[in-house]
Scaffold this active site. Structure first.
Site: not given
Ligand SMILES: C=Cc1c(C(=O)O)[nH]c(=O)[nH]c1=O
Length: 312
Positions: A44, A130
């Site tokens: 992550k 993000c």
């Molecule tokens: C790192 C945050 C991301 C997130 C999130 O943590 O909300 N959701 C996504 O679809 N892509 C992202 O890059």
């Protein structure tokens, strides 16, 4: 047939792995991906400090994909660096990916300094896309900022670095982004992150399905495959061949993997389908891809990588 691949000469015995954000939040999830048929794992996106993320419900699965507004919940970059260092000792020949994202260029530089000081020898994925941090616009849609970040980052960072990009929808934007990306010694470009700020509605309750941002969230799954394939192929057509492509978006069968590679991807990442099926998805996808390759007489990825035909 072989589904092996390499990203900047780090060899992988498979071309399928998880997408950052899915099944990679903590040690337990990362170990499950590590033990699966996945080529590797990416963590992550780690930030300087750990984050709780947005209030729940913040993820919802639909028949055709998913919507999420997680809000970047993560254990902090150092947690992921410590874990990868530990697991690297157990699997010295395996290459791992660590994702990170800062809230400004100073943070991005700081994160990469932490990576270098940790002695991490794998691949860093800098997330420029993000969509779910309220008040923070998508870096990937601000071309001057992307240029400035990469210029600043590469003044100091010497390791292997890829960038995770949002989807683009305009040919001129592909041209403009490729022109910027070609200036830097990038290992790869990963297209695409979720399509930002979609809206899924429960019509029975006449209500949204996720709490953050009044229901607005990143869209993944079947909905985004055409956009993902276009971004993979657009960058494949435009980038210096030294910069490889990782294809992410809409992968749930071996055919989807095949299509991403046909468009130019060297590795593919799975998000929504992994969330739905768990790490067993990697064995299924690998088998399905092998069957397709066999039926077409392909022995290795290079036999068809990037060889999408046009209509003359
Ligand atoms: C790192 C945050 C991301 C997130 C999130 O943590 O909300 N959701 C996504 O679809 N892509 C992202 O890059």
């Amino acid at each position: 047939v072989s589904t092996a691949t390499s990203i900047a000469q780090k060899k992988f015995d498979n071309c399928i792995m998880n997408a950052s954000g899915v099944w990679c939040y903590d040690e337990k999830e990362l170990l499950e991906v590590d033990k699966s048929k996945a080529a590797s794992f990416v963590t992550k996106s780690g930030t300087l400090q750990a984050r709780k993320g947005n209030p729940k419900p913040r993820y919802f699965e639909t028949n055709f994909g998913s919507i999420n507004s997680m809000g970047l919940p993560n254990q902090g970059l150092e947690y992921y660096l410590d874990f990868v260092q530990k697991i690297q000792q157990q699997n010295p020949n395996k290459t791992y990916f660590v994702s990170c994202t800062g809230f400004n260029v100073q943070e991005d530089v700081l994160l990469l300094e932490k990576v270098e000081n940790s002695g991490f020898k794998g691949i860093v994925e800098l997330n420029l896309s993000c969509p779910n941090v309220p008040g923070k616009p998508q870096t990937g849609y601000d071309f001057e900022t992307v240029d400035m970040i990469l210029k600043t980052v590469f003044e100091n960072y010497e390791g292997l670095l890829g960038v995770k990009l949002p989807p683009y929808f305009d040919i001129v934007h592909f041209d403009q982004m490729a022109k910027i990306l070609n200036k830097y010694p990038l290992t790869y470009v990963n297209s695409v992150n979720s399509i930002g700020n979609g809206l899924y509605i429960d019509d029975a309750q006449e209500k949204v399905v996720i709490k953050p941002k009044n229901g607005f969230g990143g869209i993944g799954g079947d909905y985004i495959k055409p956009t993902a394939l276009a971004n993979v192929h657009a960058f494949y057509q435009r980038l210096d061949p030294k910069i490889q492509i990782i294809g992410t978006g809409g992968i749930k069968t071996g055919r989807d993997v095949f299509e991403h590679i046909l468009c130019g991807a060297s590795m593919v990442q799975v998000g929504t389908a992994l969330m739905k099926e768990g790490p067993g998805v990697f064995e299924r996808l690998t088998h399905e891809l092998e069957m397709i390759m066999q039926s077409k007489g392909y022995e290795k990825l290079d036999d068809f990588k990037g060889k999408l035909k046009y209509i003359e």
